[in-house]
Write an enzyme that holds these catalytic residues in place. Structure first.
Site, PDB file in Angstrom:
ATOM      1  N   GLU A 107      -9.089 -10.494  -7.702  1.00  0.00           N
ATOM      2  CA  GLU A 107      -8.661  -9.563  -7.668  1.00  0.00           C
ATOM      3  C   GLU A 107      -7.104  -9.045  -8.567  1.00  0.00           C
ATOM      4  O   GLU A 107      -7.508  -8.707  -9.095  1.00  0.00           O
ATOM      5  CB  GLU A 107      -7.917  -9.118  -6.179  1.00  0.00           C
ATOM      6  CG  GLU A 107      -8.984  -9.002  -5.273  1.00  0.00           C
ATOM      7  CD  GLU A 107      -8.922  -8.926  -3.733  1.00  0.00           C
ATOM      8  OE1 GLU A 107      -7.442  -9.214  -3.096  1.00  0.00           O
ATOM      9  OE2 GLU A 107      -9.896  -8.367  -2.907  1.00  0.00           O
TER      10      GLU A 107
ATOM     11  N   HIS B   5      -1.868  -5.404   0.907  1.00  0.00           N
ATOM     12  CA  HIS B   5      -2.999  -5.898   1.346  1.00  0.00           C
ATOM     13  C   HIS B   5      -3.036  -7.847   0.698  1.00  0.00           C
ATOM     14  O   HIS B   5      -2.231  -7.584  -0.382  1.00  0.00           O
ATOM     15  CB  HIS B   5      -4.102  -4.705  -0.306  1.00  0.00           C
ATOM     16  CG  HIS B   5      -5.260  -6.070  -0.166  1.00  0.00           C
ATOM     17  ND1 HIS B   5      -5.952  -6.106  -0.248  1.00  0.00           N
ATOM     18  CD2 HIS B   5      -5.201  -6.683  -1.659  1.00  0.00           C
ATOM     19  CE1 HIS B   5      -7.007  -6.613  -0.262  1.00  0.00           C
ATOM     20  NE2 HIS B   5      -6.789  -7.561  -1.506  1.00  0.00           N
TER      21      HIS B   5
ATOM     22  N   TYR C 273     -12.635  -2.338  -3.393  1.00  0.00           N
ATOM     23  CA  TYR C 273     -13.515  -2.610  -2.332  1.00  0.00           C
ATOM     24  C   TYR C 273     -14.689  -2.126  -1.777  1.00  0.00           C
ATOM     25  O   TYR C 273     -14.759  -1.507  -1.154  1.00  0.00           O
ATOM     26  CB  TYR C 273     -12.078  -1.330  -1.362  1.00  0.00           C
ATOM     27  CG  TYR C 273     -11.137  -1.076  -0.415  1.00  0.00           C
ATOM     28  CD1 TYR C 273     -10.290  -2.260   0.003  1.00  0.00           C
ATOM     29  CD2 TYR C 273      -9.563  -0.518  -0.879  1.00  0.00           C
ATOM     30  CE1 TYR C 273      -9.121  -2.920   0.710  1.00  0.00           C
ATOM     31  CE2 TYR C 273      -8.810  -0.872  -0.698  1.00  0.00           C
ATOM     32  CZ  TYR C 273      -7.602  -1.590  -0.142  1.00  0.00           C
ATOM     33  OH  TYR C 273      -6.834  -2.246   0.000  1.00  0.00           O
TER      34      TYR C 273
ATOM     35  N   LYS D  11       1.033  -1.323   0.147  1.00  0.00           N
ATOM     36  CA  LYS D  11      -0.663   0.097  -0.384  1.00  0.00           C
ATOM     37  C   LYS D  11       0.703   1.440   0.354  1.00  0.00           C
ATOM     38  O   LYS D  11       2.104   1.252   0.047  1.00  0.00           O
ATOM     39  CB  LYS D  11      -1.128  -0.339   1.087  1.00  0.00           C
ATOM     40  CG  LYS D  11      -1.955  -0.837   1.389  1.00  0.00           C
ATOM     41  CD  LYS D  11      -2.734  -0.832   2.985  1.00  0.00           C
ATOM     42  CE  LYS D  11      -3.991  -1.967   1.931  1.00  0.00           C
ATOM     43  NZ  LYS D  11      -5.194  -1.970   3.493  1.00  0.00           N
TER      44      LYS D  11
ATOM     45  N   ASN E  83      -1.773  -0.103   7.340  1.00  0.00           N
ATOM     46  CA  ASN E  83      -1.292  -1.266   7.658  1.00  0.00           C
ATOM     47  C   ASN E  83      -0.214  -2.183   6.857  1.00  0.00           C
ATOM     48  O   ASN E  83      -0.425  -3.442   6.479  1.00  0.00           O
ATOM     49  CB  ASN E  83      -2.846  -2.641   8.110  1.00  0.00           C
ATOM     50  CG  ASN E  83      -3.343  -2.368   6.631  1.00  0.00           C
ATOM     51  OD1 ASN E  83      -3.577  -2.360   5.810  1.00  0.00           O
ATOM     52  ND2 ASN E  83      -5.032  -2.888   7.462  1.00  0.00           N
TER      53      ASN E  83
END
Ligand code: IDP
Ligand code: MG
Length: 159
Positions: free
Chosen positions: A132, A119, A53, A13, A116
């Site tokens: 995805e 992904h 998302y 990310k 975080n």
């Protein structure tokens, strides 16, 4: 190919990119014995963020999540190997870095739920890995190749 050909979608990310963690994260998956079959450095636009998302649309953190994931470049990857989706999730740790064990990616590099670092497709969401991968990569961007070390990663010959 065989049962060692499961593919999963993984992405460093924007916070992980900014903090210079791409190399470390790639190394962890290489060291594990997974095979890289696709990768690109890119910036996610609003539309892709909403698609990726979509399951979180309407939740209180959704707009912040979209803003964050589109705020800078990401490093998108496809990794292949036995049980790849679940194994990558285990290597990532929990969604909240504060709950993640040391030794996991989020447990080693994060302190904050919103930032975080990584992904990975959810193994508990049936077909999320394939969805995805299709969302981020064209077929032509995925490379079929023989990883010579697979003979040492796996005991049987079927890879
Ligand atoms: P996952 O990334 O571990 O699959 P999800 O529940 O799918 O976790 O949530 C997607 C992302 O949204 C998380 O990685 C995290 O960055 C963010 N997120 C999830 N829940 C919250 C929250 O309660 N507050 C802020 N951000 C959240
Ligand atoms: Mg998720």
């Amino acid at each position: 190919m065989s049962h060692h050909d499961e593919r999963t979608f993984v992405m460093v990310k924007p916070d992980g990119v900014q903090r210079g963690l791409i190399g470390d994260i790639v190394s962890r998956f290489e060291d594990r014995g997974l095979k890289l079959v696709g990768a690109k450095f890119m910036q996610i636009d609003e539309e892709l963020a909403h698609e990726h998302y979509g399951e979180h649309e309407g939740k209180p953190f959704f707009e912040g999540l979209v803003e964050f994931i589109t705020s800078g470049p990401v490093f998108a990857m496809v990794w292949e190997g036995a049980d790849a989706t679940r194994q990558v999730r285990k290597m990532m740790g929990e969604t909240d870095p504060a709950d993640s064990a040391p030794g996991t990616i989020r447990g080693d590099y994060g302190l904050d739920l919103g930032h975080n670092v990584i992904h990975g497709s959810d193994h508990e969401d049936e077909g999320a890995n394939e969805r995805e991968i299709d969302l981020f990569f064209d077929d032509a961007e995925l490379v079929d190749w023989e990883m010579d070390t697979a003979d040492w990663v796996y005991e049987d010959e079927s890879h």
